[in-house]
Design a protein around this motif. Structure first.
Motif, PDB file in Angstrom:
ATOM      1  N   ARG A 216       0.830  -1.210   0.000  1.00  0.00           N
ATOM      2  CA  ARG A 216       0.000   0.000   0.000  1.00  0.00           C
ATOM      3  C   ARG A 216       0.864   1.258   0.000  1.00  0.00           C
ATOM      4  O   ARG A 216       0.535   2.241  -0.674  1.00  0.00           O
ATOM      5  N   PHE A 217       1.992   1.213   0.715  1.00  0.00           N
ATOM      6  CA  PHE A 217       2.873   2.369   0.767  1.00  0.00           C
ATOM      7  C   PHE A 217       3.573   2.595  -0.568  1.00  0.00           C
ATOM      8  O   PHE A 217       3.703   3.728  -1.033  1.00  0.00           O
ATOM      9  N   GLU A 218       4.047   1.517  -1.218  1.00  0.00           N
ATOM     10  CA  GLU A 218       4.776   1.660  -2.475  1.00  0.00           C
ATOM     11  C   GLU A 218       3.864   2.019  -3.641  1.00  0.00           C
ATOM     12  O   GLU A 218       4.294   2.704  -4.573  1.00  0.00           O
ATOM     13  N   ASN A 219       2.630   1.566  -3.600  1.00  0.00           N
ATOM     14  CA  ASN A 219       1.710   1.872  -4.696  1.00  0.00           C
ATOM     15  C   ASN A 219       1.118   3.271  -4.599  1.00  0.00           C
ATOM     16  O   ASN A 219       0.545   3.759  -5.579  1.00  0.00           O
ATOM     17  N   GLU A 220       1.259   3.889  -3.450  1.00  0.00           N
ATOM     18  CA  GLU A 220       0.738   5.242  -3.274  1.00  0.00           C
ATOM     19  C   GLU A 220       1.773   6.260  -3.718  1.00  0.00           C
ATOM     20  O   GLU A 220       2.934   6.205  -3.323  1.00  0.00           O
ATOM     21  N   GLU A 221       1.370   7.183  -4.590  1.00  0.00           N
ATOM     22  CA  GLU A 221       2.294   8.163  -5.147  1.00  0.00           C
ATOM     23  C   GLU A 221       2.211   9.517  -4.455  1.00  0.00           C
ATOM     24  O   GLU A 221       3.114  10.341  -4.611  1.00  0.00           O
ATOM     25  N   ARG A 222       1.142   9.778  -3.707  1.00  0.00           N
ATOM     26  CA  ARG A 222       0.992  11.069  -3.045  1.00  0.00           C
ATOM     27  C   ARG A 222       1.769  11.076  -1.727  1.00  0.00           C
ATOM     28  O   ARG A 222       1.538  10.225  -0.867  1.00  0.00           O
TER      29      ARG A 222
ATOM     30  N   GLN B 195       1.278   8.890   1.864  1.00  0.00           N
ATOM     31  CA  GLN B 195       2.344   8.029   2.385  1.00  0.00           C
ATOM     32  C   GLN B 195       2.665   8.367   3.836  1.00  0.00           C
ATOM     33  O   GLN B 195       2.893   7.475   4.665  1.00  0.00           O
ATOM     34  N   ARG B 196       2.671   9.671   4.147  1.00  0.00           N
ATOM     35  CA  ARG B 196       2.916  10.069   5.536  1.00  0.00           C
ATOM     36  C   ARG B 196       1.800   9.585   6.459  1.00  0.00           C
ATOM     37  O   ARG B 196       2.047   9.179   7.605  1.00  0.00           O
TER      38      ARG B 196
END
Length: 211
Positions: free
Chosen positions: A110-116, A120-121
């Protein structure tokens, strides 16, 4: 269909990349070898002082057998303690962060697929909510190590000196890199190094007293 022909510059670029990688590995090996040079010098100095005290002073200079036995006994006790503390200070590895700081497979996906970045924070903040982590980045986010793929505990970072060897995060208040033992001075090695210095100082005072 046949694959497209390679560009004439492609083999040259690949060769240059392989040359840079080989040069980088060679430099890392040389740096790792030179890092042990202070340890070798300390070992040679210790061996020379052992020879000078035991052979030249106690066995040759002293004539009283009682003094010989007393001086040799005290010196060898201190010498064994010194070698043991020095060995522990060199080969005691720094404490590594526990498994609870590593992200699960689902959280990592989920963290790696998120670009914003703001999302991520938020993901990192949700994961770190149950962890004893209080230090934040300049922007107020949870500290995350891209190299180790884990949330950084407090007072935990990569050592810039020891980075020549791939190493996980150094935990528990890394103070300084000690060249004489080729290791990081953390809470794990601090007691051994202090004992090492104390035993060396007492042995030096004994040698000065005998001379």
């Amino acid at each position: 269909p046949p694959p497209p022909p390679l560009s004439p510059a492609q083999p040259m670029a690949d060769a240059a990349r392989r040359g840079k990688m080989a040069l980088s590995r060679g430099l890392r090996c040389c740096q790792r070898a030179f890092a042990w040079l202070p340890v070798l010098i300390i070992a040679l100095v210790v061996l020379w002082s052992y020879y000078a005290y035991v052979c030249e002073l106690c066995l040759v200079t002293l004539s009283n057998p009682v003094e010989k036995v007393a001086y040799l006994t005290i010196f060898h006790v201190l010498f064994v303690l010194f070698v043991w503390a020095y060995w522990k200070s060199i080969f005691t590895p720094p404490v590594q962060p526990g498994k609870e700081y590593r992200m699960s497979y689902a959280d990592r996906e989920r963290f790696e697929n998120e670009e914003r970045p703001e999302v991520q924070r938020q993901i990192l903040a949700e994961i770190a909510r149950k962890l004893p982590v209080y230090t934040r980045t300049g922007s107020g986010g949870v500290r995350f190590c891209d190299m180790c793929q884990l949330i950084k505990p407090d007072r935990c970072h990569h050592c810039s000196v020891c980075a020549v060897v791939p190493r996980a995060l150094v935990d528990l208040e890394k103070i300084i890199t000690v060249p004489s033992s080729n290791t990081c001075l953390t809470k794990c090695q601090r007691d051994s190094i202090i004992l090492n210095l104390c035993h060396a100082e007492i042995a030096q005072e004994l040698e000065a007293f005998c001379y």
